[in-house]
Design an enzyme around this catalytic site. Structure first.
Site, short mmCIF file in Angstrom:
data_model
loop_
_atom_site.label_atom_id
_atom_site.label_comp_id
_atom_site.label_asym_id
_atom_site.label_seq_id
_atom_site.Cartn_x
_atom_site.Cartn_y
_atom_site.Cartn_z
N ARG A 5 13.89 63.01 30.43
CA ARG A 5 12.61 63.67 30.14
C ARG A 5 11.94 64.25 31.38
NH1 ARG A 5 9.30 59.08 27.38
NH2 ARG A 5 10.39 57.87 29.00
N LYS B 287 27.27 55.40 28.40
CA LYS B 287 25.82 55.33 28.60
C LYS B 287 25.24 54.40 27.55
CE LYS B 287 21.69 58.13 29.45
NZ LYS B 287 20.75 57.78 28.37
N MET C 174 20.44 65.55 25.93
CA MET C 174 19.24 65.54 25.09
C MET C 174 19.44 66.53 23.95
SD MET C 174 16.12 65.25 27.88
CE MET C 174 16.89 66.33 29.10
N ALA C 175 19.28 66.04 22.73
CA ALA C 175 19.49 66.86 21.54
C ALA C 175 18.55 68.06 21.54
CB ALA C 175 19.29 66.03 20.28
N CYS D 87 21.88 55.29 21.51
CA CYS D 87 21.01 55.94 20.53
C CYS D 87 20.17 54.90 19.79
CB CYS D 87 21.84 56.74 19.55
SG CYS D 87 20.83 57.57 18.30
#
Length: 378
Positions: A237, A150, A26-27, A110
């Site tokens: 998340r 992914k 996660m960025a 993405c």
């Protein structure tokens, strides 16, 4: 099937993971500090923020900082993004030879518009010949180090790509595939389609299949494995502001009781530890600035007033963070019904822009021009 049986330890190539759990890149989140915090909670595979292949090859300073690891961090895991087989292959070689990477993952999930508009990210698997060439080059460059992929379900419902892309990855020597069971069009909205993970598991039979999407609590992971047959889970998340989720997952997969949600005092202690690590890794100014975005995730679901939340989101030092955390009631508990509060992205759906004629050139092996933007997400 019931959600009580745990899968065996997960093997990704030569890597053996006691707990079949992977931290999703996660960025701005999965930096060295957060990975260390998660490792302190429990075993798993903790993947770095995504880096851009071309930036690494060109020696970009910020990218080189992102591939730094703790001395005791193992397996050293990096996710890379790229659209050119030669560049991706060279980046993987450098990650393995120069930076000691023990696992490299490719992001083709993405959904960012500025990436898909140029044919990168989740749009890339549409170009199956190019995708195959990228995986082939990366696997060759990685040597004995496992290389994984992914992905998402596809661009949108009319253009699914995951089954073909996973078979290509399997055929070209990838050590595992992971599926975020949403389309790029969905972004982070709606429910993840776990039935697609089950279909992928039926289609890909020689390497592990990992499921991603809506694992917010430990029992979600057990249920995903039971319902889909997947070999492990990828958590994104669900761990924002809750790094102890990895402890809960380790307990659940081992058949141990999962502890109740912590009182606010325990949450504050973990937040303080997170801030300490960020300052250690990023320096005092950047570290404190970075922790601000995490405070809202840690406090989500707890009955803390708006003034206290604002104050924590604006702290300028560790001393101020300590003072504001000390002012909270440590006995406060999670508000009933907020256990599944989603942290992080919730945006979507949104139409996915792709280059003109993109779906008509599936066997064109030419890399798209200008797609290697330094953005993450999948």
């Amino acid at each position: 099937m019931t959600a009580t049986a745990a899968p065996p330890a997960l093997r990704i190539g030569p890597l053996a993971l006691d707990v079949p759990v992977v931290l999703a890149p996660m960025a701005g989140v999965t930096n060295r500090a957060f990975r260390r915090l998660c490792r302190e909670m429990g075993a798993g595979l903790y993947v770095s923020e995504m880096i851009t292949a071309r930036a690494l090859v060109e020696g970009n300073a910020r990218t080189l900082d992102m591939v730094a690891f703790d001395p005791d961090e193992s397996p050293r895991s990096v996710q890379v993004y790229g659209v050119d087989p030669t560049v991706v292959g060279e980046a993987v070689r450098r990650l393995v030879d120069d930076h000691g990477a023990e696992h490299v993952d490719l992001n083709v999930g993405c959904p960012a518009a500025k990436v898909t508009r140029k044919g990168g990210g989740s749009a890339l698997p549409v170009r199956r010949a190019l995708f195959a060439a990228i995986v082939r080059a990366a696997v060759a460059a990685a040597g004995p180090v496992p290389f994984t992929v992914k992905m998402r379900l596809g661009v949108d419902d009319a253009h699914p790509t995951y089954l073909e892309a996973a078979r290509i990855a399997e055929g070209e020597g990838a050590a595992a595939v992971a599926l975020h069971a949403r389309t790029a069009e969905q972004l982070y909205s709606g429910a993840a389609d776990w039935s697609a993970i089950a279909r992928l598991k039926e289609a890909v039979t020689t390497i592990p299949v990992l499921g991603n999407g809506d694992v917010l609590e430990a029992h979600d992971a057990l249920r995903m494995v039971a319902e889909t047959g997947c070999d492990g889970v990828v958590v994104g998340r669900g761990c924002l502001g809750r790094p102890w989720l990895f402890r809960d997952l380790a307990d659940a997969f081992a058949g141990r009781p999962v502890r109740p949600h912590p009182p606010l005092g325990d949450v504050a202690a973990v937040l303080r530890r997170h801030a300490e690590l960020l300052v250690e890794v990023l320096g005092p100014e950047r570290g404190v600035r970075d922790v601000r975005k995490h405070t809202g995730w840690y406090l989500a679901g707890y009955p803390v007033g708006g003034e206290a939340r604002r104050g924590l989101s604006q702290v300028s030092s560790l001393a101020e963070l300590d003072a504001r955390l000390d002012a909270l009631d440590p006995a406060l508990t999670l508000h009933p019904g907020s256990e599944r509060t989603v942290r992080g992205h919730t945006n979507g759906p949104r139409r996915v822009p792709v280059p003109e004629g993109w779906f008509d050139r599936v066997d064109d092996p030419t890399p798209p021009v200008g797609a290697e933007a330094a953005v993450s997400g999948g």
